[in-house]
Design a protein around this motif. Structure first.
Motif, PDB file in Angstrom:
ATOM      1  N   ARG A   1     152.173  41.402 -16.182  1.00 48.32           N
ATOM      2  CA  ARG A   1     152.194  39.940 -15.728  1.00 48.32           C
ATOM      3  C   ARG A   1     152.901  39.214 -17.073  1.00 48.32           C
ATOM      4  O   ARG A   1     153.592  38.344 -16.937  1.00 48.32           O
ATOM      5  CB  ARG A   1     150.719  39.388 -15.694  1.00 48.32           C
ATOM      6  N   ILE A   2     152.625  39.552 -18.217  1.00 44.98           N
ATOM      7  CA  ILE A   2     153.195  39.164 -19.366  1.00 44.98           C
ATOM      8  C   ILE A   2     154.578  39.265 -19.311  1.00 44.98           C
ATOM      9  O   ILE A   2     155.455  38.324 -19.830  1.00 44.98           O
ATOM     10  CB  ILE A   2     152.509  39.547 -20.789  1.00 44.98           C
ATOM     11  N   SER A   3     154.962  40.738 -19.311  1.00 42.24           N
ATOM     12  CA  SER A   3     156.415  41.005 -19.279  1.00 42.24           C
ATOM     13  C   SER A   3     157.160  40.286 -18.171  1.00 42.24           C
ATOM     14  O   SER A   3     158.350  39.414 -18.542  1.00 42.24           O
ATOM     15  CB  SER A   3     156.648  42.412 -18.955  1.00 42.24           C
ATOM     16  N   THR A   4     156.594  39.860 -16.922  1.00 34.34           N
ATOM     17  CA  THR A   4     157.352  39.199 -15.946  1.00 34.34           C
ATOM     18  C   THR A   4     157.182  37.789 -16.161  1.00 34.34           C
ATOM     19  O   THR A   4     158.399  37.203 -15.880  1.00 34.34           O
ATOM     20  CB  THR A   4     156.777  39.625 -14.715  1.00 34.34           C
ATOM     21  N   ASN A   5     156.290  37.321 -16.956  1.00 32.89           N
ATOM     22  CA  ASN A   5     156.470  35.774 -17.154  1.00 32.89           C
ATOM     23  C   ASN A   5     157.414  35.455 -18.287  1.00 32.89           C
ATOM     24  O   ASN A   5     157.733  34.380 -18.650  1.00 32.89           O
ATOM     25  CB  ASN A   5     154.947  35.663 -17.688  1.00 32.89           C
ATOM     26  N   PHE A   6     157.882  36.806 -18.849  1.00 31.84           N
ATOM     27  CA  PHE A   6     158.733  36.239 -19.979  1.00 31.84           C
ATOM     28  C   PHE A   6     160.458  37.024 -19.717  1.00 31.84           C
ATOM     29  O   PHE A   6     161.253  37.107 -20.242  1.00 31.84           O
ATOM     30  CB  PHE A   6     158.481  37.053 -21.332  1.00 31.84           C
ATOM     31  N   GLY A   7     160.232  37.114 -18.361  1.00 36.12           N
ATOM     32  CA  GLY A   7     161.613  37.634 -17.613  1.00 36.12           C
ATOM     33  C   GLY A   7     162.044  39.097 -17.826  1.00 36.12           C
ATOM     34  O   GLY A   7     163.054  39.422 -17.626  1.00 36.12           O
ATOM     35  N   GLN A   8     160.945  39.656 -17.971  1.00 35.01           N
ATOM     36  CA  GLN A   8     161.384  41.238 -18.530  1.00 35.01           C
ATOM     37  C   GLN A   8     160.937  42.000 -17.293  1.00 35.01           C
ATOM     38  O   GLN A   8     160.101  41.555 -16.333  1.00 35.01           O
ATOM     39  CB  GLN A   8     160.235  41.520 -19.553  1.00 35.01           C
TER      40      GLN A   8
ATOM     41  N   THR B   1     157.037  46.704 -19.639  1.00 34.55           N
ATOM     42  CA  THR B   1     155.746  46.599 -19.300  1.00 34.55           C
ATOM     43  C   THR B   1     155.328  48.052 -19.828  1.00 34.55           C
ATOM     44  O   THR B   1     154.146  48.144 -20.737  1.00 34.55           O
ATOM     45  CB  THR B   1     155.276  46.707 -17.792  1.00 34.55           C
ATOM     46  N   ILE B   2     156.212  48.936 -19.600  1.00 30.76           N
ATOM     47  CA  ILE B   2     155.719  50.487 -20.262  1.00 30.76           C
ATOM     48  C   ILE B   2     155.706  50.458 -21.580  1.00 30.76           C
ATOM     49  O   ILE B   2     154.810  50.991 -22.583  1.00 30.76           O
ATOM     50  CB  ILE B   2     156.758  51.829 -19.478  1.00 30.76           C
ATOM     51  N   GLY B   3     156.771  49.971 -22.227  1.00 29.89           N
ATOM     52  CA  GLY B   3     156.953  49.812 -23.790  1.00 29.89           C
ATOM     53  C   GLY B   3     155.529  48.985 -24.429  1.00 29.89           C
ATOM     54  O   GLY B   3     155.223  49.169 -25.341  1.00 29.89           O
ATOM     55  N   LEU B   4     155.478  47.880 -23.763  1.00 30.92           N
ATOM     56  CA  LEU B   4     154.327  46.960 -24.322  1.00 30.92           C
ATOM     57  C   LEU B   4     152.987  47.836 -24.139  1.00 30.92           C
ATOM     58  O   LEU B   4     152.202  47.502 -24.990  1.00 30.92           O
ATOM     59  CB  LEU B   4     154.166  45.824 -23.533  1.00 30.92           C
ATOM     60  N   THR B   5     152.947  48.709 -23.319  1.00 28.29           N
ATOM     61  CA  THR B   5     151.572  49.437 -23.038  1.00 28.29           C
ATOM     62  C   THR B   5     151.635  50.491 -23.886  1.00 28.29           C
ATOM     63  O   THR B   5     150.606  50.816 -24.760  1.00 28.29           O
ATOM     64  CB  THR B   5     151.307  49.924 -21.822  1.00 28.29           C
ATOM     65  N   LEU B   6     152.444  51.236 -24.294  1.00 31.60           N
ATOM     66  CA  LEU B   6     152.632  52.538 -25.045  1.00 31.60           C
ATOM     67  C   LEU B   6     153.133  52.287 -26.421  1.00 31.60           C
ATOM     68  O   LEU B   6     152.561  53.122 -27.320  1.00 31.60           O
ATOM     69  CB  LEU B   6     153.470  53.558 -24.368  1.00 31.60           C
ATOM     70  N   LEU B   7     153.868  51.241 -26.616  1.00 33.27           N
ATOM     71  CA  LEU B   7     154.580  50.874 -28.204  1.00 33.27           C
ATOM     72  C   LEU B   7     154.294  49.556 -28.352  1.00 33.27           C
ATOM     73  O   LEU B   7     155.116  48.767 -28.693  1.00 33.27           O
ATOM     74  CB  LEU B   7     155.795  51.488 -28.360  1.00 33.27           C
ATOM     75  N   GLY B   8     152.823  48.934 -28.266  1.00 33.11           N
ATOM     76  CA  GLY B   8     152.691  47.721 -28.308  1.00 33.11           C
ATOM     77  C   GLY B   8     153.019  46.962 -29.373  1.00 33.11           C
ATOM     78  O   GLY B   8     153.669  45.822 -29.397  1.00 33.11           O
TER      79      GLY B   8
ATOM     80  N   LEU C   1     145.237  35.392 -23.822  1.00 39.78           N
ATOM     81  CA  LEU C   1     146.460  36.352 -23.191  1.00 39.78           C
ATOM     82  C   LEU C   1     146.223  36.333 -21.721  1.00 39.78           C
ATOM     83  O   LEU C   1     147.264  36.344 -21.088  1.00 39.78           O
ATOM     84  CB  LEU C   1     145.772  37.510 -23.792  1.00 39.78           C
ATOM     85  N   LEU C   2     145.174  36.233 -21.205  1.00 41.25           N
ATOM     86  CA  LEU C   2     144.925  35.989 -19.427  1.00 41.25           C
ATOM     87  C   LEU C   2     145.908  34.891 -19.189  1.00 41.25           C
ATOM     88  O   LEU C   2     146.605  34.996 -18.207  1.00 41.25           O
ATOM     89  CB  LEU C   2     143.667  36.066 -19.142  1.00 41.25           C
ATOM     90  N   ARG C   3     145.654  33.824 -19.885  1.00 36.69           N
ATOM     91  CA  ARG C   3     146.514  32.599 -19.717  1.00 36.69           C
ATOM     92  C   ARG C   3     147.827  32.563 -19.621  1.00 36.69           C
ATOM     93  O   ARG C   3     148.646  32.206 -18.637  1.00 36.69           O
ATOM     94  CB  ARG C   3     145.904  31.433 -20.379  1.00 36.69           C
ATOM     95  N   VAL C   4     148.397  33.343 -20.690  1.00 38.80           N
ATOM     96  CA  VAL C   4     149.775  33.643 -20.758  1.00 38.80           C
ATOM     97  C   VAL C   4     150.177  34.550 -19.759  1.00 38.80           C
ATOM     98  O   VAL C   4     151.521  34.601 -19.064  1.00 38.80           O
ATOM     99  CB  VAL C   4     150.056  34.340 -22.163  1.00 38.80           C
ATOM    100  N   ALA C   5     149.310  35.762 -19.288  1.00 38.79           N
ATOM    101  CA  ALA C   5     149.722  36.295 -18.045  1.00 38.79           C
ATOM    102  C   ALA C   5     149.267  35.692 -16.550  1.00 38.79           C
ATOM    103  O   ALA C   5     149.853  36.274 -15.848  1.00 38.79           O
ATOM    104  CB  ALA C   5     148.626  37.735 -18.411  1.00 38.79           C
ATOM    105  N   GLY C   6     149.050  34.538 -16.951  1.00 34.62           N
ATOM    106  CA  GLY C   6     148.836  33.707 -15.611  1.00 34.62           C
ATOM    107  C   GLY C   6     147.676  34.001 -14.670  1.00 34.62           C
ATOM    108  O   GLY C   6     147.772  34.212 -13.380  1.00 34.62           O
ATOM    109  N   LEU C   7     146.693  34.780 -15.377  1.00 32.04           N
ATOM    110  CA  LEU C   7     145.708  35.120 -14.575  1.00 32.04           C
ATOM    111  C   LEU C   7     144.273  34.292 -15.072  1.00 32.04           C
ATOM    112  O   LEU C   7     144.193  33.551 -16.027  1.00 32.04           O
ATOM    113  CB  LEU C   7     145.332  36.828 -15.131  1.00 32.04           C
ATOM    114  N   PRO C   8     143.312  34.236 -14.133  1.00 31.19           N
ATOM    115  CA  PRO C   8     142.068  33.450 -14.305  1.00 31.19           C
ATOM    116  C   PRO C   8     141.393  33.887 -15.486  1.00 31.19           C
ATOM    117  O   PRO C   8     141.264  35.214 -15.759  1.00 31.19           O
ATOM    118  CB  PRO C   8     141.271  33.591 -13.276  1.00 31.19           C
TER     119      PRO C   8
END
Length: 156
Positions: A115-122, A127-134, A78-85
């Motif tokens: 980071r995941i949202s922006t890596n998919f062009g969102q 981001t708010i939706g992914l956090t609240l309504l995962g 998940l961190l790799r998809v987000a572009g984080l170490p």
């Protein structure tokens, strides 16, 4: 799951009936067990929907979908998809700190989702939706038309 619910209901009803000859107490216990059983089924459904959505997101990002099923490794992916170490996998340990740790952990979750949202062009709304309504937004991200636009990480 049905067997577990039935067993739980039967056991609780038997215990309450033996503890008291009052049938109302036994009926109330059975009702509580039934509600708990439905709750467990609901939670299991939410977990399955989330896993399906995350599997598809991982696949879109060029990662193995099965990684979502492996504890700890799924966070690394998940961190790799987000572009984080990868060592950000230790960030949840901040929960050891009372109150401030929970706030910092929530901020970390929002940051990873952003980071995941922006890596998919969102954007921020996603981001708010992914956090609240995962579960719903993982499905939208996985089965929707958005493409993984982040740079592919180098494989070691």
């Amino acid at each position: 799951m049905h067997i577990l619910t039935t067993t739980l209901t039967t056991t609780l009803t038997t215990i309450l009936a033996q503890a008291s000859d009052n049938q109302e107490v036994a009926a109330f216990g059975a009702l509580l067990a039934l509600i708990a059983g439905f709750g467990m089924i609901l939670v299991a459904g939410i977990v399955v929907v989330t896993l399906i959505g995350m599997w598809k997101v991982f696949t879109k990002a060029g990662e193995p979908g099965w990684a979502v099923l492996v504890p700890v490794y799924n966070i690394i992916v998940l961190l790799r998809v987000a572009g984080l170490p990868w060592y950000w996998v230790f960030t949840p340990l901040i929960l050891i700190i009372p109150l401030l740790g929970a706030i910092a952990y929530l901020a970390w979750i929002v940051w990873v989702h952003h980071r995941i949202s922006t890596n998919f062009g969102q954007g921020v709304g996603f981001t708010i939706g992914l956090t609240l309504l995962g579960p719903i937004f993982w499905l939208i991200l996985g089965f929707g038309s958005s493409k993984y636009v982040a740079e592919q990480p180098a494989q070691a």
